[in-house]
Design an enzyme around this catalytic site. Sequence first.
Site, PDB file in Angstrom:
ATOM      1  N   ASN A   9       5.788  13.842 -34.003  1.00  0.00           N
ATOM      2  CA  ASN A   9       5.373  15.240 -33.834  1.00  0.00           C
ATOM      3  C   ASN A   9       6.240  15.843 -32.726  1.00  0.00           C
ATOM      4  O   ASN A   9       5.989  15.627 -31.551  1.00  0.00           O
ATOM      5  CB  ASN A   9       3.884  15.278 -33.449  1.00  0.00           C
ATOM      6  CG  ASN A   9       3.424  16.681 -33.091  1.00  0.00           C
ATOM      7  OD1 ASN A   9       4.111  17.668 -33.356  1.00  0.00           O
ATOM      8  ND2 ASN A   9       2.244  16.772 -32.491  1.00  0.00           N
ATOM      9  N   LYS A  11       6.525  18.853 -31.818  1.00  0.00           N
ATOM     10  CA  LYS A  11       5.949  20.045 -31.163  1.00  0.00           C
ATOM     11  C   LYS A  11       7.018  21.137 -31.074  1.00  0.00           C
ATOM     12  O   LYS A  11       7.859  21.246 -31.962  1.00  0.00           O
ATOM     13  CB  LYS A  11       5.357  19.663 -29.805  1.00  0.00           C
ATOM     14  CG  LYS A  11       4.404  18.467 -29.926  1.00  0.00           C
ATOM     15  CD  LYS A  11       3.591  18.201 -28.703  1.00  0.00           C
ATOM     16  CE  LYS A  11       2.711  16.982 -28.963  1.00  0.00           C
ATOM     17  NZ  LYS A  11       1.829  16.657 -27.877  1.00  0.00           N
ATOM     18  N   HIS A  97      -4.514  19.459 -34.623  1.00  0.00           N
ATOM     19  CA  HIS A  97      -4.016  18.915 -33.366  1.00  0.00           C
ATOM     20  C   HIS A  97      -4.755  19.575 -32.200  1.00  0.00           C
ATOM     21  O   HIS A  97      -5.074  20.761 -32.256  1.00  0.00           O
ATOM     22  CB  HIS A  97      -2.501  19.154 -33.245  1.00  0.00           C
ATOM     23  CG  HIS A  97      -1.919  18.362 -32.121  1.00  0.00           C
ATOM     24  ND1 HIS A  97      -2.018  18.764 -30.815  1.00  0.00           N
ATOM     25  CD2 HIS A  97      -1.275  17.168 -32.104  1.00  0.00           C
ATOM     26  CE1 HIS A  97      -1.449  17.839 -30.044  1.00  0.00           C
ATOM     27  NE2 HIS A  97      -0.992  16.866 -30.810  1.00  0.00           N
ATOM     28  N   GLU A  99      -3.823  20.656 -29.463  1.00  0.00           N
ATOM     29  CA  GLU A  99      -3.178  21.842 -28.887  1.00  0.00           C
ATOM     30  C   GLU A  99      -3.504  23.083 -29.712  1.00  0.00           C
ATOM     31  O   GLU A  99      -3.675  24.172 -29.159  1.00  0.00           O
ATOM     32  CB  GLU A  99      -1.660  21.599 -28.788  1.00  0.00           C
ATOM     33  CG  GLU A  99      -1.335  20.600 -27.684  1.00  0.00           C
ATOM     34  CD  GLU A  99      -0.143  19.702 -27.957  1.00  0.00           C
ATOM     35  OE1 GLU A  99       0.681  20.034 -28.830  1.00  0.00           O
ATOM     36  OE2 GLU A  99      -0.049  18.646 -27.291  1.00  0.00           O
ATOM     37  N   GLU A 169      -6.568  10.961 -31.820  1.00  0.00           N
ATOM     38  CA  GLU A 169      -5.784  11.291 -30.632  1.00  0.00           C
ATOM     39  C   GLU A 169      -6.720  11.722 -29.501  1.00  0.00           C
ATOM     40  O   GLU A 169      -7.098  12.909 -29.422  1.00  0.00           O
ATOM     41  CB  GLU A 169      -4.824  12.443 -30.939  1.00  0.00           C
ATOM     42  CG  GLU A 169      -3.812  12.139 -32.011  1.00  0.00           C
ATOM     43  CD  GLU A 169      -2.549  12.990 -31.846  1.00  0.00           C
ATOM     44  OE1 GLU A 169      -1.468  12.414 -31.740  1.00  0.00           O
ATOM     45  OE2 GLU A 169      -2.668  14.229 -31.816  1.00  0.00           O
ATOM     46  N   GLY A 175       0.271  13.298 -23.965  1.00  0.00           N
ATOM     47  CA  GLY A 175       1.265  13.786 -23.015  1.00  0.00           C
ATOM     48  C   GLY A 175       0.970  13.441 -21.557  1.00  0.00           C
ATOM     49  O   GLY A 175       1.591  13.995 -20.649  1.00  0.00           O
TER      50      GLY A 175
HETATM   51  P1  PGA Z   1       2.254  12.252 -26.947  1.00  0.00           P
HETATM   52  O1  PGA Z   1       1.687  13.285 -28.017  1.00  0.00           O
HETATM   53  O2  PGA Z   1       2.777  11.066 -27.705  1.00  0.00           O
HETATM   54  O3  PGA Z   1       3.352  13.001 -26.234  1.00  0.00           O
HETATM   55  O4  PGA Z   1       1.134  11.878 -26.042  1.00  0.00           O
HETATM   56  C1  PGA Z   1       1.039  12.844 -29.178  1.00  0.00           C
HETATM   57  C2  PGA Z   1       0.600  14.033 -29.984  1.00  0.00           C
HETATM   58  O5  PGA Z   1       0.289  15.087 -29.406  1.00  0.00           O
HETATM   59  O6  PGA Z   1       0.571  13.972 -31.231  1.00  0.00           O
END
Ligand code: PGA
Length: 252
Positions: A9, A11, A97, A99, A169, A175
């Site tokens: 992903n 982003k 997701h 976000e 997740e 992150g």
């Molecule tokens: P990350 O993000 O691996 O940077 O923690 C995972 C995601 O948001 O799918």
Amino acid sequence: MRTRIVAGNWKMNKTFKEAEKLITEIADALDDIPLDNKEVILCPPYLYLEMAADVAEEANFSVGAQNCYPADCGAYTGETSPVMLQSLHVDYCIIGHSERRKYFNESHEFLARKTDALLKHGICPIFCCGEVLPEREAGNHFDVVKKQLTESLFHLSEEEIGNIVIAYEPVWAIGTGVNATPGQAQEMHAYIRQLVAEKYSPGTAENITILYGGSCNAKNADELFSQKDVDGGLIGGASLKAEDFISIVTSL
Ligand code: PGA
């Protein structure tokens, strides 16, 4: 046997040139990796989907989008429909997701509509679920995930749910550099599989792919992916460097 998957992903990262370079590097590296019953998915920003799909035609990965709008076409300025994704040979789409739930206020009901719209056009939703830290600290993480699945997915038929990938997740792990422990991931994945078994059937639960996401990287992927109910990962930060991403793929 269920498909094991590593999905990247990206982003909102990379310029066009950078994206082209990363996709080419990953495609080249994947040429040397046997992927029996395993799948690699790249989810770049919308703008790069066509380029990724062109490379994917001759390479060992599939292409996924990071979002969609649940209508075929119409007056939805700035949005992209599953019909458009399908026309570019995009096979997967991340939805739910954290976000998008947080910054764009996406509700369970809206995600149910996205799920239906994607399935209608033969695109596999990668449905994200997971709790925020206060919910885990209060011991509510199982209930939170149950509600997310129940309200956005459990209206589907047994055949339809068989075409979904679930990604657990935990939001506190995304992150942050703090991944769920393999034990925490396994516990939640087993719980999700149990919910699917109760709602549908043990066979359907056994076949559904459940990915882990949240600070999964080249160092911890082996241990996370070796858990019985962890079928691979949804990778954010570590998917932006070919070397790290490929290393995670070899942990599958
Ligand atoms: P990350 O993000 O691996 O940077 O923690 C995972 C995601 O948001 O799918």
